[in-house]
Design a protein around this motif. Structure first.
Motif, short mmCIF file in Angstrom:
data_model
loop_
_atom_site.label_atom_id
_atom_site.label_comp_id
_atom_site.label_asym_id
_atom_site.label_seq_id
_atom_site.Cartn_x
_atom_site.Cartn_y
_atom_site.Cartn_z
N GLU A 38 0.82 -1.21 0.00
CA GLU A 38 0.00 0.00 0.00
C GLU A 38 0.85 1.27 0.00
O GLU A 38 0.43 2.30 -0.51
CB GLU A 38 -0.93 0.02 1.22
CG GLU A 38 -2.03 -1.00 1.17
CD GLU A 38 -3.15 -0.59 0.24
OE1 GLU A 38 -3.42 0.60 0.11
OE2 GLU A 38 -3.74 -1.50 -0.38
N VAL A 39 2.04 1.19 0.60
CA VAL A 39 2.93 2.35 0.65
C VAL A 39 4.06 2.22 -0.38
O VAL A 39 5.10 2.84 -0.26
CB VAL A 39 3.49 2.59 2.07
CG1 VAL A 39 2.39 3.00 3.01
CG2 VAL A 39 4.24 1.39 2.59
N VAL A 53 15.35 2.71 11.39
CA VAL A 53 14.85 4.05 11.07
C VAL A 53 13.93 3.99 9.85
O VAL A 53 12.81 4.53 9.86
CB VAL A 53 16.02 5.03 10.85
CG1 VAL A 53 15.52 6.37 10.37
CG2 VAL A 53 16.84 5.16 12.12
N THR A 54 14.39 3.33 8.79
CA THR A 54 13.58 3.21 7.58
C THR A 54 12.33 2.39 7.84
O THR A 54 11.24 2.72 7.36
CB THR A 54 14.40 2.58 6.44
OG1 THR A 54 15.63 3.29 6.31
CG2 THR A 54 13.65 2.63 5.14
N TRP A 55 12.45 1.32 8.62
CA TRP A 55 11.30 0.48 8.98
C TRP A 55 10.24 1.34 9.70
O TRP A 55 9.06 1.25 9.41
CB TRP A 55 11.76 -0.68 9.85
CG TRP A 55 10.63 -1.51 10.41
CD1 TRP A 55 10.17 -1.50 11.68
CD2 TRP A 55 9.84 -2.46 9.71
NE1 TRP A 55 9.14 -2.39 11.82
CE2 TRP A 55 8.92 -2.99 10.62
CE3 TRP A 55 9.83 -2.90 8.38
CZ2 TRP A 55 8.00 -3.97 10.26
CZ3 TRP A 55 8.90 -3.88 8.04
CH2 TRP A 55 8.00 -4.40 8.96
N HIS A 56 10.70 2.17 10.62
CA HIS A 56 9.79 3.03 11.38
C HIS A 56 9.04 3.99 10.45
O HIS A 56 7.83 4.22 10.63
CB HIS A 56 10.57 3.80 12.44
CG HIS A 56 9.72 4.59 13.36
ND1 HIS A 56 8.88 4.01 14.29
CD2 HIS A 56 9.56 5.92 13.50
CE1 HIS A 56 8.24 4.95 14.96
NE2 HIS A 56 8.65 6.12 14.50
N VAL A 57 9.73 4.52 9.46
CA VAL A 57 9.09 5.44 8.51
C VAL A 57 7.99 4.71 7.74
O VAL A 57 6.88 5.23 7.59
CB VAL A 57 10.14 6.03 7.54
CG1 VAL A 57 9.48 6.76 6.39
CG2 VAL A 57 11.08 6.94 8.29
N ALA A 62 2.24 3.32 6.75
CA ALA A 62 1.17 2.31 6.63
C ALA A 62 0.08 2.56 7.66
O ALA A 62 -1.10 2.37 7.38
CB ALA A 62 1.77 0.92 6.80
N MET A 63 0.46 2.98 8.86
CA MET A 63 -0.52 3.26 9.90
C MET A 63 -1.40 4.44 9.51
O MET A 63 -2.59 4.45 9.81
CB MET A 63 0.16 3.54 11.23
CG MET A 63 0.72 2.31 11.88
SD MET A 63 1.71 2.63 13.35
CE MET A 63 0.62 3.61 14.33
N ASN A 64 -0.84 5.43 8.85
CA ASN A 64 -1.61 6.61 8.43
C ASN A 64 -2.64 6.27 7.37
O ASN A 64 -3.61 7.02 7.19
CB ASN A 64 -0.69 7.72 7.95
CG ASN A 64 0.04 8.38 9.09
OD1 ASN A 64 -0.43 8.38 10.23
ND2 ASN A 64 1.21 8.92 8.82
#
Length: 68
Positions: A38-39, A53-57, A62-64
């Motif tokens: 989706e992202v 860091v990239t995983w968190h982004v 995806a959460m948004n």
């Protein structure tokens, strides 16, 4: 992580036993792959998760998508 550890079994394991007819149950990993598509991330999610860091982004993006 060792193959015998419970977390490893949950992460990569396949459900055992017979299932009723119909659509197969969705695994946790299937949800991750769907959300990353989706992202617009098409590569292996396990290598992405190694870079925190990239995983968190990507997780925040995806959460948004699911916020009304």
């Amino acid at each position: 992580m060792g193959d015998g550890r419970r977390a490893h079994k949950f992460l990569l394991g396949k459900p055992e036993g017979m299932r009723p007819c119909g659509r197969p149950k969705i695994r946790w990993e299937d949800n991750i792959v769907r959300d990353l598509k989706e992202v617009d991330y098409e590569d292996d999610w396990k290598t992405l998760a190694q870079d925190r860091v990239t995983w968190h982004v990507y997780v925040l993006a995806a959460m948004n998508l699911w916020v009304p």
